[in-house]
Design an enzyme around this catalytic site. Structure first.
Site, PDB file in Angstrom:
ATOM      1  N   ARG A  31     -38.368   7.341 -11.067  1.00 33.31           N
ATOM      2  CA  ARG A  31     -37.101   7.577 -10.368  1.00 33.31           C
ATOM      3  C   ARG A  31     -37.256   7.691  -8.854  1.00 33.31           C
ATOM      4  NH1 ARG A  31     -36.425  10.905 -15.094  1.00 33.31           N
ATOM      5  NH2 ARG A  31     -34.908   9.965 -16.504  1.00 33.31           N
ATOM      6  N   ASN A  82     -24.664 -10.584   6.682  1.00 29.50           N
ATOM      7  CA  ASN A  82     -24.720 -11.684   5.719  1.00 29.50           C
ATOM      8  C   ASN A  82     -24.064 -12.962   6.241  1.00 29.50           C
ATOM      9  OD1 ASN A  82     -26.063 -10.307   3.545  1.00 29.50           O
ATOM     10  ND2 ASN A  82     -24.174  -9.149   3.236  1.00 29.50           N
ATOM     11  N   ARG A 111     -21.901  -3.369   7.577  1.00 31.62           N
ATOM     12  CA  ARG A 111     -23.180  -4.008   7.280  1.00 31.62           C
ATOM     13  C   ARG A 111     -23.019  -5.406   6.690  1.00 31.62           C
ATOM     14  NH1 ARG A 111     -28.555  -1.304   4.378  1.00 31.62           N
ATOM     15  NH2 ARG A 111     -29.794  -3.202   4.447  1.00 31.62           N
ATOM     16  N   LYS A 133     -30.068  -4.584  13.872  1.00 30.37           N
ATOM     17  CA  LYS A 133     -29.984  -4.211  12.464  1.00 30.37           C
ATOM     18  C   LYS A 133     -30.008  -2.695  12.298  1.00 30.37           C
ATOM     19  CE  LYS A 133     -31.208  -5.376   7.831  1.00 30.37           C
ATOM     20  NZ  LYS A 133     -31.843  -6.328   6.909  1.00 30.37           N
ATOM     21  N   GLU A 171     -32.886 -16.040  10.923  1.00 34.24           N
ATOM     22  CA  GLU A 171     -32.377 -14.661  10.877  1.00 34.24           C
ATOM     23  C   GLU A 171     -32.335 -14.049  12.272  1.00 34.24           C
ATOM     24  OE1 GLU A 171     -30.948 -13.254   8.478  1.00 34.24           O
ATOM     25  OE2 GLU A 171     -31.749 -13.959   6.564  1.00 34.24           O
ATOM     26  N   GLU A 187     -23.606  -0.862   2.833  1.00 30.97           N
ATOM     27  CA  GLU A 187     -22.802  -2.082   2.955  1.00 30.97           C
ATOM     28  C   GLU A 187     -21.368  -1.885   2.478  1.00 30.97           C
ATOM     29  OE1 GLU A 187     -24.818  -6.217   2.802  1.00 30.97           O
ATOM     30  OE2 GLU A 187     -23.754  -6.042   0.912  1.00 30.97           O
ATOM     31  N   HIS A 211     -35.328 -19.371   2.273  1.00 35.73           N
ATOM     32  CA  HIS A 211     -34.134 -18.577   2.535  1.00 35.73           C
ATOM     33  C   HIS A 211     -33.580 -18.836   3.932  1.00 35.73           C
ATOM     34  CE1 HIS A 211     -31.365 -15.210   2.553  1.00 35.73           C
ATOM     35  NE2 HIS A 211     -31.948 -14.722   3.622  1.00 35.73           N
ATOM     36  N   HIS A 219     -27.019 -18.471  -0.082  1.00 35.89           N
ATOM     37  CA  HIS A 219     -27.466 -18.070  -1.418  1.00 35.89           C
ATOM     38  C   HIS A 219     -27.062 -19.099  -2.466  1.00 35.89           C
ATOM     39  CE1 HIS A 219     -27.792 -13.513  -0.284  1.00 35.89           C
ATOM     40  NE2 HIS A 219     -28.784 -14.243   0.191  1.00 35.89           N
ATOM     41  N   LYS A 228     -32.562  -2.573   1.547  1.00 35.33           N
ATOM     42  CA  LYS A 228     -32.078  -3.423   0.456  1.00 35.33           C
ATOM     43  C   LYS A 228     -33.281  -3.885  -0.365  1.00 35.33           C
ATOM     44  CE  LYS A 228     -27.768  -5.630   1.913  1.00 35.33           C
ATOM     45  NZ  LYS A 228     -27.141  -6.937   2.181  1.00 35.33           N
ATOM     46  N   HIS A 252     -24.880 -16.257   4.675  1.00 37.11           N
ATOM     47  CA  HIS A 252     -25.627 -15.990   3.447  1.00 37.11           C
ATOM     48  C   HIS A 252     -24.862 -16.350   2.177  1.00 37.11           C
ATOM     49  CE1 HIS A 252     -28.270 -14.020   6.215  1.00 37.11           C
ATOM     50  NE2 HIS A 252     -29.056 -13.560   5.268  1.00 37.11           N
TER      51      HIS A 252
END
Length: 384
Positions: free
Chosen positions: A134, A258, A254, A240, A198, A250, A278, A265, A156, A261
């Protein structure tokens, strides 16, 4: 004080420190090279009974032993877990290889994981750290430009699903990010350019002065000049850090990170993970997102769209999206299908990060017909 302002002392002038301000979960990003960097980093190593370096088959032979030697004075036990390399391996089966080793060797809650590699290793190590018992501490040691300016920062963590990229994961912050500029000198050219996508992203969404700087200094960046790299990485991390500190999970702001993206994606999933890097997919996605901004009537003129494409091409990045199907209409439909599993989709409605104007991004719902018209036009262009 702006949380993204680097803090350095005279003794550590060669090291840039960008703090992520998240209360009890705050941590530093250290940017530098050589012994000076690691001397400062060791003061931030999480305490623990053991350390496990998680890396891949390509990076581990080059860098794992050096990191192991740096960690041994701080932990009673230091081990290395080597995973297969590539986006195609960012899945449950490979993630379980980390758990298999930790459980077999009796790793406890005082275990610290060190992610040594690019974005895939960072995401998987962070997700493993979030899940194991955990939650155990982890440290990001990103070895690619893309990871240093984006994926290692902000907490993330995720793995891919065949139907969507990064759809299974958790927000889980590292304790430290160490960006060693020396690791960038041996990156393959394609991976280095993927990282620049990026970097370039931060200009249109947040800071056009940085975009102007990138236009002026792209030749030095392409030559991997350390001074130019240091500035580009520091400024990317500052932006960032400011965004993540304001919106860790997010919920709003935030999402602007993206930009490009949602289309990107879809390209990665549609082409098959690993076929397009990517950053390459994000580059083509940013061109589409800019065109979408114009189609929506936002304040994005043709001269900016041309500047963005020129900068991406100067960084040796693609600006044309692949068709994903044998004909244009089927390709546009395939994009729509894949984008429906994007994390920004709400109640079946597609949402995109678009430019309200250069330097300011927003997230907006867009109807299928508008997106389809854009894709039909883009995919019909020569070279698609």
């Amino acid at each position: 004080m702006n949380p993204s302002t680097p803090q350095t002392s005279a003794a550590d002038a060669a090291i840039d420190l960008v703090p992520i301000a998240l209360g009890e979960r705050s941590y530093p990003i250290l940017i530098g090279q050589g012994q000076a960097l690691w001397q400062q980093a060791q003061a931030h190593f999480p305490a623990g009974s053991s350390a496990y370096i998680v890396s891949n088959e390509r990076v581990a032979p080059l860098l794992a032993q050096a990191l192991r030697q740096r960690l041994q004075p701080h932990y009673a036990k230091v081990e290395t877990i080597v995973l297969p390399d590539g986006e195609v391996h960012k899945n449950w089966q490979v993630l379980n290889q980390i758990f298999d080793v930790l459980l077999a060797q009796g790793a406890d809650r005082k275990t610290v994981l060190y992610a040594l590699g690019g974005g895939v290793i960072g995401d998987m190590t962070g997700f493993a750290a979030a899940c194991y018992m955990r939650g155990v501490p982890f440290v990001q040691v990103p070895t690619t430009l893309l990871a240093q300016v984006d994926s290692s920062v902000g907490g993330k963590t995720a793995i891919n699903h065949p139907l969507g990229k990064n759809m299974i994961g958790a927000f889980y912050q590292p304790r430290l990010v160490v960006c060693d500029l020396d690791t960038l000198q041996t990156l393959p050219a394609a991976e280095y350019s993927a990282g620049l996508a990026e970097v370039i992203k931060y200009g249109p969404i947040y800071d056009m002065a940085f975009f102007d700087w990138l236009q002026e200094h792209m030749p030095e960046l392409m030559a991997r000049r350390t001074d130019a790299l240091r500035h580009a990485i520091r400024r990317s991390c500052e932006i960032k850090a400011a965004v993540v500190s304001a919106d860790e999970t997010e919920a709003g702001l935030r999402e602007i990170l993206n930009f490009g993206h949602t289309f990107g994606h879809a390209i990665e999933a549609g082409m098959g993970y690993g076929q397009w890097l990517h950053g390459h997919a994000v580059a083509a996605g940013m061109v589409l997102a800019t065109a979408l901004s114009q189609r929506l009537g936002l304040a994005v003129q043709e001269d900016f769209a041309a500047r963005l494409q020129a900068l991406l091409q100067q960084a040796r990045l693609p600006v044309q999206a692949p068709p994903l199907a044998a004909d244009v209409a089927a390709g546009a439909q395939r994009y729509l299908e894949l984008m429906r599993v994007d994390k920004k989709t709400q109640a079946g409605a597609l949402r995109f990060v678009v430019l309200q104007q250069p330097g300011k991004a927003i997230t907006q719902k867009v109807d299928d017909a508008t997106v389809q018209a854009l894709l039909l036009q883009a995919l019909a262009q020569p070279g698609a």
